[in-house]
Design a protein around this motif. Structure first.
Motif, PDB file in Angstrom:
ATOM      1  N   VAL A  37       0.828  -1.205   0.000  1.00 55.21           N
ATOM      2  CA  VAL A  37       0.000   0.000   0.000  1.00 55.21           C
ATOM      3  C   VAL A  37       0.864   1.258   0.000  1.00 55.21           C
ATOM      4  CG1 VAL A  37      -1.630   1.331   1.409  1.00 55.21           C
ATOM      5  CG2 VAL A  37      -1.987  -1.105   1.064  1.00 55.21           C
ATOM      6  N   MET A  38       1.974   1.232   0.744  1.00 55.31           N
ATOM      7  CA  MET A  38       2.822   2.422   0.853  1.00 55.31           C
ATOM      8  C   MET A  38       3.515   2.769  -0.466  1.00 55.31           C
ATOM      9  SD  MET A  38       2.278   3.502   3.815  1.00 55.31           S
ATOM     10  CE  MET A  38       3.521   4.725   4.065  1.00 55.31           C
ATOM     11  N   VAL A  39       3.631   1.815  -1.370  1.00 58.82           N
ATOM     12  CA  VAL A  39       4.284   2.081  -2.656  1.00 58.82           C
ATOM     13  C   VAL A  39       3.501   3.128  -3.446  1.00 58.82           C
ATOM     14  CG1 VAL A  39       4.859   1.037  -4.885  1.00 58.82           C
ATOM     15  CG2 VAL A  39       5.455  -0.142  -2.773  1.00 58.82           C
ATOM     16  N   ASP A  40       2.176   3.029  -3.433  1.00 59.01           N
ATOM     17  CA  ASP A  40       1.385   4.009  -4.176  1.00 59.01           C
ATOM     18  C   ASP A  40       0.412   4.745  -3.250  1.00 59.01           C
ATOM     19  OD1 ASP A  40      -1.186   1.890  -5.648  1.00 59.01           O
ATOM     20  OD2 ASP A  40      -0.223   1.810  -3.700  1.00 59.01           O
ATOM     21  N   ILE A  41       0.937   5.314  -2.169  1.00 64.37           N
ATOM     22  CA  ILE A  41       0.125   6.012  -1.166  1.00 64.37           C
ATOM     23  C   ILE A  41      -0.510   7.278  -1.725  1.00 64.37           C
ATOM     24  CG2 ILE A  41       1.949   7.428  -0.142  1.00 64.37           C
ATOM     25  CD1 ILE A  41      -0.607   5.563   1.913  1.00 64.37           C
ATOM     26  N   ALA A  42       0.091   7.904  -2.707  1.00 63.46           N
ATOM     27  CA  ALA A  42      -0.431   9.158  -3.255  1.00 63.46           C
ATOM     28  C   ALA A  42      -1.763   8.969  -3.972  1.00 63.46           C
ATOM     29  CB  ALA A  42       0.591   9.777  -4.198  1.00 63.46           C
ATOM     30  N   GLN A  43      -2.067   7.775  -4.420  1.00 62.24           N
ATOM     31  CA  GLN A  43      -3.304   7.523  -5.151  1.00 62.24           C
ATOM     32  C   GLN A  43      -4.488   7.243  -4.230  1.00 62.24           C
ATOM     33  OE1 GLN A  43      -2.385   4.292  -7.716  1.00 62.24           O
ATOM     34  NE2 GLN A  43      -0.954   5.473  -8.973  1.00 62.24           N
ATOM     35  N   HIS A  44      -4.269   7.171  -2.916  1.00 54.91           N
ATOM     36  CA  HIS A  44      -5.333   6.813  -1.986  1.00 54.91           C
ATOM     37  C   HIS A  44      -5.973   8.051  -1.362  1.00 54.91           C
ATOM     38  CE1 HIS A  44      -4.468   2.551  -2.167  1.00 54.91           C
ATOM     39  NE2 HIS A  44      -3.178   2.841  -2.064  1.00 54.91           N
ATOM     40  N   THR A  45      -7.237   7.890  -0.948  1.00 55.27           N
ATOM     41  CA  THR A  45      -7.948   8.984  -0.266  1.00 55.27           C
ATOM     42  C   THR A  45      -7.504   9.034   1.192  1.00 55.27           C
ATOM     43  OG1 THR A  45      -9.772   7.553   0.410  1.00 55.27           O
ATOM     44  CG2 THR A  45      -9.962   8.636  -1.743  1.00 55.27           C
ATOM     45  N   TYR A  46      -7.923  10.128   1.872  1.00 53.80           N
ATOM     46  CA  TYR A  46      -7.547  10.279   3.271  1.00 53.80           C
ATOM     47  C   TYR A  46      -8.137   9.163   4.139  1.00 53.80           C
ATOM     48  CZ  TYR A  46      -5.713  14.901   2.225  1.00 53.80           C
ATOM     49  OH  TYR A  46      -4.982  15.927   1.726  1.00 53.80           O
TER      50      TYR A  46
END
Length: 158
Positions: A37-46
């Motif tokens: 999940v941390m690899v693409d954290i920027a694509q996730h909502t708050y």
């Protein structure tokens, strides 16, 4: 021996192999999940980030959780502490209020192979659950604690 004396008044419950293997397995599982999940954290909502951080906190507590049981004959108390990075809970049981230790078959066990060690109090109608596991381990642990604290041991299986 299922608890080892640290001094003349103190003992700590040992970890079983099953507890250690389970903890390592789930810790690795959660760590891998969180790394993905941390690899693409920027694509996730708050809300997703909050959910993942909550899972990370639970993983952290699960990895470092420890249960310590102290038998203090000087102050006549049995203290159970559960801690992780900080103290999560603590229970103090006065030895003079203990009527007996009781061993019985665990009601929720599959196949009837699990047993529980209970603390029967003078002041309570329902006994306190202390530990559960296999028959030999619970019999041995119950006898050791009863001898150490000078209280009766009731084996309901005989």
């Amino acid at each position: 021996m299922f608890f080892k004396p640290l001094s003349s008044t103190m003992a700590v419950m040992a970890k079983t192999r099953l507890h250690i293997i389970t903890r390592v397995f789930f810790s690795c599982l959660f760590a891998c999940m969180l790394l993905i999940v941390m690899v693409d954290i920027a694509q996730h909502t708050y809300s997703e980030v909050f959910m993942y951080s909550t899972l990370a906190l639970l993983w952290w507590h699960f990895t470092f959780a420890k249960r310590q049981v102290t038998f203090d004959l000087q102050s006549q108390q049995i203290t159970t502490k559960i801690s992780s990075l900080y103290l999560l809970t603590q229970q103090v049981i006065p030895i003079r209020n203990i009527a007996a230790l009781q061993l019985r078959r665990r009601a929720s066990s599959n196949g009837g192979r699990a047993y529980e060690l209970l603390i029967v109090m003078h002041t309570q109608t329902e006994p306190l659950r202390f530990e559960y596991g296999g028959l030999y381990r619970m019999q041995s642990l119950g006898k050791q604690i009863a001898d150490f604290c000078n209280i009766p041991f009731i084996n309901q299986l005989d």
